[in-house]
Design a protein around this motif. Structure first.
Motif, PDB file in Angstrom:
ATOM      1  N   ILE A  76       0.850  -1.189   0.000  1.00  0.00           N
ATOM      2  CA  ILE A  76       0.000   0.000   0.000  1.00  0.00           C
ATOM      3  C   ILE A  76       0.888   1.242   0.000  1.00  0.00           C
ATOM      4  O   ILE A  76       1.798   1.378   0.811  1.00  0.00           O
ATOM      5  CB  ILE A  76      -0.898   0.059   1.259  1.00  0.00           C
ATOM      6  CG1 ILE A  76      -1.571  -1.296   1.515  1.00  0.00           C
ATOM      7  CG2 ILE A  76      -1.910   1.191   1.142  1.00  0.00           C
ATOM      8  CD1 ILE A  76      -2.800  -1.574   0.737  1.00  0.00           C
ATOM      9  N   LEU A  77       0.630   2.094  -0.973  1.00  0.00           N
ATOM     10  CA  LEU A  77       1.371   3.342  -1.059  1.00  0.00           C
ATOM     11  C   LEU A  77       0.502   4.422  -0.425  1.00  0.00           C
ATOM     12  O   LEU A  77      -0.636   4.635  -0.858  1.00  0.00           O
ATOM     13  CB  LEU A  77       1.592   3.671  -2.540  1.00  0.00           C
ATOM     14  CG  LEU A  77       2.966   4.130  -2.956  1.00  0.00           C
ATOM     15  CD1 LEU A  77       3.799   2.889  -3.263  1.00  0.00           C
ATOM     16  CD2 LEU A  77       2.865   5.018  -4.179  1.00  0.00           C
ATOM     17  N   ASN A  78       1.022   5.063   0.594  1.00  0.00           N
ATOM     18  CA  ASN A  78       0.223   6.081   1.275  1.00  0.00           C
ATOM     19  C   ASN A  78       0.728   7.485   1.009  1.00  0.00           C
ATOM     20  O   ASN A  78       1.909   7.764   1.134  1.00  0.00           O
ATOM     21  CB  ASN A  78       0.245   5.846   2.785  1.00  0.00           C
ATOM     22  CG  ASN A  78      -0.711   4.737   3.176  1.00  0.00           C
ATOM     23  OD1 ASN A  78      -1.902   4.810   2.878  1.00  0.00           O
ATOM     24  ND2 ASN A  78      -0.176   3.703   3.810  1.00  0.00           N
ATOM     25  N   ILE A  79      -0.186   8.336   0.579  1.00  0.00           N
ATOM     26  CA  ILE A  79       0.140   9.746   0.461  1.00  0.00           C
ATOM     27  C   ILE A  79      -0.950  10.481   1.236  1.00  0.00           C
ATOM     28  O   ILE A  79      -2.071  10.642   0.735  1.00  0.00           O
ATOM     29  CB  ILE A  79       0.124  10.217  -1.000  1.00  0.00           C
ATOM     30  CG1 ILE A  79       0.960   9.264  -1.874  1.00  0.00           C
ATOM     31  CG2 ILE A  79       0.647  11.637  -1.119  1.00  0.00           C
ATOM     32  CD1 ILE A  79       0.570   9.299  -3.314  1.00  0.00           C
ATOM     33  N   ASN A  80      -0.605  10.843   2.444  1.00  0.00           N
ATOM     34  CA  ASN A  80      -1.605  11.431   3.335  1.00  0.00           C
ATOM     35  C   ASN A  80      -2.887  10.605   3.354  1.00  0.00           C
ATOM     36  O   ASN A  80      -2.851   9.436   3.683  1.00  0.00           O
ATOM     37  CB  ASN A  80      -1.880  12.896   2.972  1.00  0.00           C
ATOM     38  CG  ASN A  80      -0.624  13.750   3.145  1.00  0.00           C
ATOM     39  OD1 ASN A  80       0.319  13.354   3.862  1.00  0.00           O
ATOM     40  ND2 ASN A  80      -0.601  14.901   2.508  1.00  0.00           N
ATOM     41  N   GLU A  81      -3.986  11.214   2.870  1.00  0.00           N
ATOM     42  CA  GLU A  81      -5.260  10.506   2.947  1.00  0.00           C
ATOM     43  C   GLU A  81      -5.441   9.490   1.813  1.00  0.00           C
ATOM     44  O   GLU A  81      -6.339   8.665   1.840  1.00  0.00           O
ATOM     45  CB  GLU A  81      -6.435  11.504   2.951  1.00  0.00           C
ATOM     46  CG  GLU A  81      -6.633  12.284   1.666  1.00  0.00           C
ATOM     47  CD  GLU A  81      -5.776  13.555   1.587  1.00  0.00           C
ATOM     48  OE1 GLU A  81      -4.751  13.612   2.263  1.00  0.00           O
ATOM     49  OE2 GLU A  81      -6.156  14.467   0.840  1.00  0.00           O
ATOM     50  N   ILE A  82      -4.581   9.552   0.805  1.00  0.00           N
ATOM     51  CA  ILE A  82      -4.752   8.636  -0.333  1.00  0.00           C
ATOM     52  C   ILE A  82      -3.949   7.369  -0.086  1.00  0.00           C
ATOM     53  O   ILE A  82      -2.770   7.423   0.288  1.00  0.00           O
ATOM     54  CB  ILE A  82      -4.257   9.278  -1.644  1.00  0.00           C
ATOM     55  CG1 ILE A  82      -4.967  10.626  -1.875  1.00  0.00           C
ATOM     56  CG2 ILE A  82      -4.487   8.347  -2.824  1.00  0.00           C
ATOM     57  CD1 ILE A  82      -4.454  11.413  -3.048  1.00  0.00           C
ATOM     58  N   ALA A  83      -4.596   6.210  -0.301  1.00  0.00           N
ATOM     59  CA  ALA A  83      -3.884   4.939  -0.183  1.00  0.00           C
ATOM     60  C   ALA A  83      -4.022   4.188  -1.500  1.00  0.00           C
ATOM     61  O   ALA A  83      -5.129   3.983  -1.999  1.00  0.00           O
ATOM     62  CB  ALA A  83      -4.460   4.124   0.962  1.00  0.00           C
ATOM     63  N   ILE A  84      -2.867   3.817  -2.067  1.00  0.00           N
ATOM     64  CA  ILE A  84      -2.913   3.089  -3.341  1.00  0.00           C
ATOM     65  C   ILE A  84      -2.464   1.660  -3.071  1.00  0.00           C
ATOM     66  O   ILE A  84      -1.334   1.418  -2.653  1.00  0.00           O
ATOM     67  CB  ILE A  84      -1.970   3.730  -4.380  1.00  0.00           C
ATOM     68  CG1 ILE A  84      -2.272   5.233  -4.525  1.00  0.00           C
ATOM     69  CG2 ILE A  84      -2.093   3.021  -5.721  1.00  0.00           C
ATOM     70  CD1 ILE A  84      -1.253   5.990  -5.341  1.00  0.00           C
ATOM     71  N   ASP A  85      -3.385   0.719  -3.314  1.00  0.00           N
ATOM     72  CA  ASP A  85      -3.041  -0.690  -3.155  1.00  0.00           C
ATOM     73  C   ASP A  85      -2.548  -1.195  -4.506  1.00  0.00           C
ATOM     74  O   ASP A  85      -3.325  -1.375  -5.445  1.00  0.00           O
ATOM     75  CB  ASP A  85      -4.286  -1.468  -2.709  1.00  0.00           C
ATOM     76  CG  ASP A  85      -3.929  -2.911  -2.370  1.00  0.00           C
ATOM     77  OD1 ASP A  85      -2.955  -3.442  -2.971  1.00  0.00           O
ATOM     78  OD2 ASP A  85      -4.620  -3.499  -1.521  1.00  0.00           O
ATOM     79  N   THR A  86      -1.239  -1.391  -4.606  1.00  0.00           N
ATOM     80  CA  THR A  86      -0.686  -1.763  -5.909  1.00  0.00           C
ATOM     81  C   THR A  86      -0.958  -3.214  -6.252  1.00  0.00           C
ATOM     82  O   THR A  86      -0.719  -3.648  -7.356  1.00  0.00           O
ATOM     83  CB  THR A  86       0.832  -1.508  -5.943  1.00  0.00           C
ATOM     84  OG1 THR A  86       1.419  -2.177  -4.835  1.00  0.00           O
ATOM     85  CG2 THR A  86       1.148  -0.046  -5.869  1.00  0.00           C
ATOM     86  N   ASP A  87      -1.417  -3.966  -5.293  1.00  0.00           N
ATOM     87  CA  ASP A  87      -1.695  -5.372  -5.547  1.00  0.00           C
ATOM     88  C   ASP A  87      -3.064  -5.534  -6.202  1.00  0.00           C
ATOM     89  O   ASP A  87      -3.200  -6.148  -7.249  1.00  0.00           O
ATOM     90  CB  ASP A  87      -1.651  -6.148  -4.224  1.00  0.00           C
ATOM     91  CG  ASP A  87      -1.338  -7.606  -4.463  1.00  0.00           C
ATOM     92  OD1 ASP A  87      -0.705  -7.891  -5.510  1.00  0.00           O
ATOM     93  OD2 ASP A  87      -1.719  -8.429  -3.623  1.00  0.00           O
ATOM     94  N   SER A  88      -4.063  -4.937  -5.561  1.00  0.00           N
ATOM     95  CA  SER A  88      -5.415  -5.064  -6.102  1.00  0.00           C
ATOM     96  C   SER A  88      -5.743  -3.905  -7.034  1.00  0.00           C
ATOM     97  O   SER A  88      -6.824  -3.866  -7.614  1.00  0.00           O
ATOM     98  CB  SER A  88      -6.431  -5.097  -4.960  1.00  0.00           C
ATOM     99  OG  SER A  88      -6.360  -3.881  -4.237  1.00  0.00           O
ATOM    100  N   MET A  89      -4.804  -2.976  -7.183  1.00  0.00           N
ATOM    101  CA  MET A  89      -4.980  -1.791  -8.015  1.00  0.00           C
ATOM    102  C   MET A  89      -6.201  -0.977  -7.589  1.00  0.00           C
ATOM    103  O   MET A  89      -7.024  -0.559  -8.407  1.00  0.00           O
ATOM    104  CB  MET A  89      -5.081  -2.186  -9.492  1.00  0.00           C
ATOM    105  CG  MET A  89      -3.772  -2.756 -10.002  1.00  0.00           C
ATOM    106  SD  MET A  89      -3.829  -3.364 -11.686  1.00  0.00           S
ATOM    107  CE  MET A  89      -3.882  -1.881 -12.618  1.00  0.00           C
ATOM    108  N   GLU A  90      -6.303  -0.806  -6.273  1.00  0.00           N
ATOM    109  CA  GLU A  90      -7.422  -0.026  -5.751  1.00  0.00           C
ATOM    110  C   GLU A  90      -6.919   1.218  -5.038  1.00  0.00           C
ATOM    111  O   GLU A  90      -5.891   1.190  -4.374  1.00  0.00           O
ATOM    112  CB  GLU A  90      -8.228  -0.860  -4.757  1.00  0.00           C
ATOM    113  CG  GLU A  90      -9.365  -1.621  -5.412  1.00  0.00           C
ATOM    114  CD  GLU A  90     -10.063  -2.532  -4.428  1.00  0.00           C
ATOM    115  OE1 GLU A  90     -10.984  -3.215  -4.871  1.00  0.00           O
ATOM    116  OE2 GLU A  90      -9.674  -2.562  -3.236  1.00  0.00           O
TER     117      GLU A  90
END
Lengths: 420, 228
Positions: B126-140
């Motif tokens: 999970i890539l976190n940028i403050n309130e944004i979380a990018i799950d690179t595994d499920s692409m969500e």
């Protein structure tokens, strides 16, 4: 006409001429010899008569036959004359043949013991018709045998003698520069063929060397160019991270665009060289219907954002035998051209059948000669951001696969047709 | 993250090092086959960048050796040849990615991150940028625990921004990242703007701040204040 046929033909013409001249000469030589021989024989007879007269033998006057039944006239003269001999052709009636025959008549004046005699004899000459006939017959026999000989040679020469030549020819036909194998000279015992083989070997060796050089150059040039471009590109990116004014940013951006263009240019040139060097020869079955359907989907966004309308009329399962990469490059270039040179809210029509692919698009009216568009670096509008190699690349691919390409322009409508 | 850059060209090497160092990577380098071989054999790296044409040997050989001693390391081949067989050969030997010169540094960086993510299975996905979380595994992508519905291109764009925070990314760079070779011959890059606009709208309506900043009309910047 085959070389050997031509050779035999010339040989026969020369033979006929030579035999003609030879026949003419033979006629005169034979006739001369026969006549001379006859003359000698008649003179011999006269000498014999003279000898008999000297021995005291008397001849009946006027006409008489000698023992062998030959014509002989011995007549004593009233006065003494100087010895003399004359040759004359006369016509004599031939009883059996019932016609006049040319005879040789030899007459002489001889003096034996104070009496002069006139001695004359004549006999039928060998007729010139007969000689002509004989000579002609001989010559025809010779000609016939020459003909048989020449035809016989015609069978032997191509089979045996020209074998090394045909082998060399076959190897030249099968020569492919991509194999990078020069044609090795094969030793024969004919000097000309050896010369030819060595020359072919030398030439193919040089061609192969040049081909390898060219290939390496194309690859190296592309490679050598990409590294400095990558460096410059990186430096410009690092520069954008420093504190730049908006104006400076614009300069950097413009530089980056130029670098991109330069890099594309060198890639395209390298690609062209590769196609021209026939590096893409492994053909495979490519389903064009699928290729076009998939790529129009990939371009969907560009099409939409440019407000273009794309109509396709594709026959199902059109399959071509072409290198897959080339098929892709060809189609992508065609399609991108149609998008790039289009106008706002324009249209693109694609029709694909088993015989041809036609892509028609709206665009600006053309101002340059359409034939020139396929040349390198030819652009409809100078100064456009494109580099002008797209159509050259398409053309090369088309050439290499023995397709034909044509361009038609009707005002705002441009269409390119590729016939398979 | 520890990187090894195998590249013989001094200047290019410097570009990559300067760029990546700012991202906080530990960058080591090798300029010929001998050096590369020594380093690959002696140390372990998270990602190795390999130029195919290096003095003293082939980058492909280095790749082969690296694979035998350290199969977990991520590998990216850098080549000036976009000749197909090289590409295929490199990927067959187990390289994770392939990039041709001239490449853009943000693009290289994005690929390093992607390769690293893929290879660190146990690591954070999970890539976190403050309130944004990018799950690179499920692409969500989630903002404050609610999923944001993004198109694949928008997801790609966001990930690209996240990999290159606080940098100016030109429209050209973004277009090439998203569409690759297809943009090669296109001059109108307005569609980049369309995508940015849509992404920005979606993020904001989901409650995120406006991170995407236009820069002088030539590009965009994903501005995230550094967290100290």
């Amino acid at each position: 006409m085959k070389l050997i046929t031509k050779f035999i033909f010339i040989y026969l013409i020369v033979t006929v001429i030579v035999l003609g001249i030879g026949g003419y000469l033979s006629y005169f030589i034979i006739k001369g010899e026969v006549d001379k021989e006859m003359k000698w024989r008649f003179m011999d007879r006269i000498d014999r008569v003279t000898y008999l007269l000297e021995q005291g033998k008397s001849f009946k006057l006027e006409k008489m036959q000698d023992p062998e039944g030959r014509n002989l006239i011995v007549r004593p003269l009233p006065h003494v004359v100087e010895p003399e001999i004359n040759f004359k052709d006369t016509l004599v009636w031939h009883d059996r043949l019932q016609q006049m025959e040319t005879n040789l008549k030899v007459s002489a004046f001889r003096t034996v013991e104070d009496t002069s005699y006139y001695i004359s004899t004549h006999g039928a000459l060998v007729e010139s018709d007969d000689i002509t006939e004989a000579v002609t017959q001989i010559l025809l026999w010779i000609l016939g045998m020459q003909l048989i000989g020449a035809i016989g040679l015609g069978f032997i020469i191509p089979g045996r003698l020209f074998k090394p030549f045909r082998e060399t020819l076959d190897r030249i036909k099968n020569f492919s520069i991509q194999n990078k194998q020069p044609i090795r000279a094969k030793e024969t015992n004919v000097e000309e063929f050896n010369d030819l083989n060595h020359f072919v070997e030398e030439m193919t060796r040089k061609a192969v060397a040049d081909y390898i050089n060219l290939k390496e150059f194309a690859e190296n040039a592309s490679h050598e160019l990409q590294t400095p471009l990558a460096i410059t590109q990186g430096k410009l990116e690092l520069l954008t991270e420093t504190d730049l004014s908006p104006e400076q940013y614009k300069y950097v951006e413009a530089s980056q665009r130029s670098i991109k263009k330069l890099s594309r240019l060198s890639e395209s040139l390298a690609l062209l060289t590769k196609i021209e060097n026939h590096e893409f020869t492994n053909k495979d079955k490519v389903n064009f219907t699928k290729l076009i359907t998939e790529s129009t989907r990939a371009f969907e966004e560009f099409i939409m954002l440019n407000g273009l309308e794309v109509n396709t009329d594709l026959e199902e399962g059109v399959t071509l035998n072409i290198h897959p990469v080339l098929a892709d490059i060809m189609w992508t270039n065609l399609f991108q051209n149609a998008i790039k040179h289009n106008i706002e809210n324009g249209q693109i029509d694609i029709t694909l059948t088993n015989e041809q692919l036609k892509i028609t698009n709206t665009g600006q009216e053309l101002e340059v000669d359409p034939d020139k568009l396929f040349g390198r670096f030819k652009k409809a509008e100078q100064g456009m951001a494109s580099i002008g190699l797209g159509l050259s690349i398409i053309q090369r691919i088309v050439d290499q696969n023995d397709y034909t390409i044509s361009y038609e322009n009707d005002g705002k409508w441009h269409s390119i047709t590729i016939r398979f | 993250m520890k990187l090894l850059i195998i590249e013989d060209n001094e200047e290019l090497l410097q570009n990559i090092r300067t760029y990546l160092k700012r991202e906080g990577y530990i960058c080591e380098f090798a300029q010929n086959y001998r050096e590369a071989f020594d380093k690959v054999m002696s140390y372990t790296y998270d990602v190795v960048l390999i130029d195919i044409m290096i003095p003293g040997g082939s980058g492909l050989q280095v790749l082969r050796e690296l694979r035998s001693v350290n199969p977990q390391a991520g590998t990216i081949i850098i080549s000036a040849k976009n000749a197909l067989d090289d590409k295929v050969k490199g990927l067959e030997l187990g390289a994770d990615d392939y990039i041709t010169k001239p490449f853009q540094l943000p693009e290289l960086h994005a690929r390093i991150k992607a390769v690293n993510r893929r290879n660190q299975r146990d690591g954070q996905e999970i890539l976190n940028i403050n309130e944004i979380a990018i799950d690179t595994d499920s692409m969500e992508v989630t903002i404050d625990d609610s999923i944001v519905d993004l198109t694949p291109k928008e997801y790609d764009l966001l990930l690209y921004f996240a990999s290159n925070k606080n940098r100016v990314l030109s429209k050209q760079t973004i277009a090439e990242h998203l569409w690759g070779d297809y943009v090669d011959h296109l001059t109108n890059l307005d569609f980049v703007y369309q995508h940015i606009k849509n992404l920005r709208k979606k993020l904001e309506s989901a409650g995120a701040q406006n991170y995407i900043e236009s820069v002088y009309g030539i590009g965009y910047k994903f501005k995230v204040p550094r967290q100290v």
